[in-house]
Design a protein around this motif. Structure first.
Motif, mmCIF file in Angstrom:
data_model
loop_
_atom_site.group_PDB
_atom_site.id
_atom_site.type_symbol
_atom_site.label_atom_id
_atom_site.label_comp_id
_atom_site.label_asym_id
_atom_site.label_seq_id
_atom_site.Cartn_x
_atom_site.Cartn_y
_atom_site.Cartn_z
ATOM 1 N N THR A 1 -3.998 11.650 -0.956
ATOM 2 C CA THR A 1 -5.199 11.723 -1.794
ATOM 3 C C THR A 1 -5.857 13.095 -1.786
ATOM 4 O O THR A 1 -6.854 13.298 -2.459
ATOM 5 C CB THR A 1 -6.238 10.671 -1.340
ATOM 6 O OG1 THR A 1 -6.518 10.857 0.055
ATOM 7 C CG2 THR A 1 -5.723 9.268 -1.579
ATOM 8 N N ALA B 1 0.985 4.165 -3.009
ATOM 9 C CA ALA B 1 0.652 5.557 -2.700
ATOM 10 C C ALA B 1 1.844 6.499 -2.793
ATOM 11 O O ALA B 1 1.671 7.719 -2.719
ATOM 12 C CB ALA B 1 0.050 5.638 -1.298
ATOM 13 N N PRO C 1 -3.170 5.138 2.430
ATOM 14 C CA PRO C 1 -3.648 5.702 1.155
ATOM 15 C C PRO C 1 -4.195 7.121 1.290
ATOM 16 O O PRO C 1 -4.257 7.853 0.296
ATOM 17 C CB PRO C 1 -4.764 4.720 0.740
ATOM 18 C CG PRO C 1 -4.492 3.471 1.503
ATOM 19 C CD PRO C 1 -3.918 3.927 2.802
ATOM 20 N N ARG D 1 0.829 -1.213 0.000
ATOM 21 C CA ARG D 1 0.000 0.000 0.000
ATOM 22 C C ARG D 1 0.860 1.259 0.000
ATOM 23 O O ARG D 1 0.513 2.258 -0.640
ATOM 24 C CB ARG D 1 -0.960 -0.011 1.195
ATOM 25 C CG ARG D 1 -1.948 -1.154 1.141
ATOM 26 C CD ARG D 1 -3.099 -0.973 2.106
ATOM 27 N NE ARG D 1 -3.945 -2.160 2.116
ATOM 28 C CZ ARG D 1 -5.177 -2.211 2.624
ATOM 29 N NH1 ARG D 1 -5.697 -1.123 3.181
ATOM 30 N NH2 ARG D 1 -5.869 -3.329 2.589
#
Length: 297
Positions: free
Chosen positions: A115, A62, A111, A58
């Motif tokens: 974002t 990211a 994540p 992950r």
């Protein structure tokens, strides 16, 4: 602790340049792990193989860097763990601090770091967070040279200072990362490290020992520092303005100042004699990225 020969941080001085050697990361997730670090933070030693593998996947997806942190002098175990999350992008730079009970909670946190704006998962951190590499299981130079720096900084800046896991570039020890920007330093003593922290607290960039900002890859880091140094040489206050510069890395890096100025920075690879990347490792060639020309646009 005795450093085994060869000492990797000695052969890198003085001819190996620092600019362009910071790790590249859009964001950081720092997990408090007081003890039990393995050679790699996600090798399963501290978190177990299954969680470490998933967390690594992950983080890679990211563009986030995972760091272990602990208090200088080694904390005792607590029922909760501090987590620091930060985004390094100029204009969208932030840091938050929160407490978790299980490391698996990081799977949902990672994540969200890159974002958008700050996710408001914890308390906003306004003072610079100081991470000093002291990862002895990865490289002895980091432990021997880093721990005294972390201890000295903690006396001045309190709980904003942490020992941290591998930052990249053992041979530049002691190595320090300032969050949330990701500005990374090497070869600084305690006094100059403190100057870098104070500059960051004032919203400025300290140039001595600067390896680069984690936002950019090596060429972008070199380009930004070259422009800051050019302004400094011209008597312009290049130290001011942490987010004053952005870098377009599409071709030859283009550095843009928020005042409207811009520069193209030509970079090239140099090759230096072989040297160990870590204590006891076999020597390997070193190919630093350097700025060959800065052109005002």
């Amino acid at each position: 602790m005795t450093i085994a020969a060869p000492i990797c941080s000695a052969p890198s001085v003085p001819e190996e340049p620092l600019p362009g050697t910071a790790a590249t990361a859009a964001g950081y997730v720092c997990l408090e792990v007081p003890s039990g670090w393995g050679r790699d933070v996600l090798d399963g030693t501290a978190l177990g193989t299954e969680l470490a593998t998933e967390l690594s996947a992950r983080a890679d997806a990211a563009g986030v860097r995972i760091q272990f942190i602990r208090r200088p002098g080694r904390d005792v175990e607590r029922p909760t763990r501090t987590v620091l999350i930060a985004r390094t992008e100029p204009g969208n730079t932030w840091c938050e601090r929160l407490e978790i009970t299980e490391p698996a909670e990081l799977l949902d946190i990672v994540p969200r770091v890159v974002t958008g704006p700050a996710p408001l998962l914890g308390a906003a951190v306004t003072d610079p967070i100081v991470l000093v590499c002291a990862h002895g299981k990865r490289d002895q130079c980091c432990a021997v040279r880093g721990r005294p720096i972390a201890a000295a900084l903690a006396q001045q800046f309190g709980d904003t200072v942490w020992e941290c896991s591998h930052t990249g570039g053992h041979r530049f020890a002691p190595s320090m990362i300032l969050l949330p920007t990701g500005y990374t330093y090497g070869r600084l003593d305690a006094a100059h490290s403190a100057d870098a922290v104070r500059a960051a607290a004032a919203g400025e960039v300290y140039l001595p020992g600067l390896r680069g900002r984690s936002t950019w890859a090596a060429a972008g880091q070199v380009a930004e520092i070259a422009v800051r140094e050019l302004d400094a040489a011209a008597g312009i206050d290049a130290a001011a303005g942490i987010d004053a510069l952005t870098v377009d890395e599409a071709a030859s890096p283009i550095v843009r100042h928020r005042d409207g100025r811009a520069w193209r920075v030509d970079v090239e690879l140099h090759e230096l004699p072989a040297r160990p990347a870590s204590c006891g490792a076999a020597p390997k060639p070193v190919r630093p990225t350097v700025a060959s020309k800065v052109t005002a646009l």
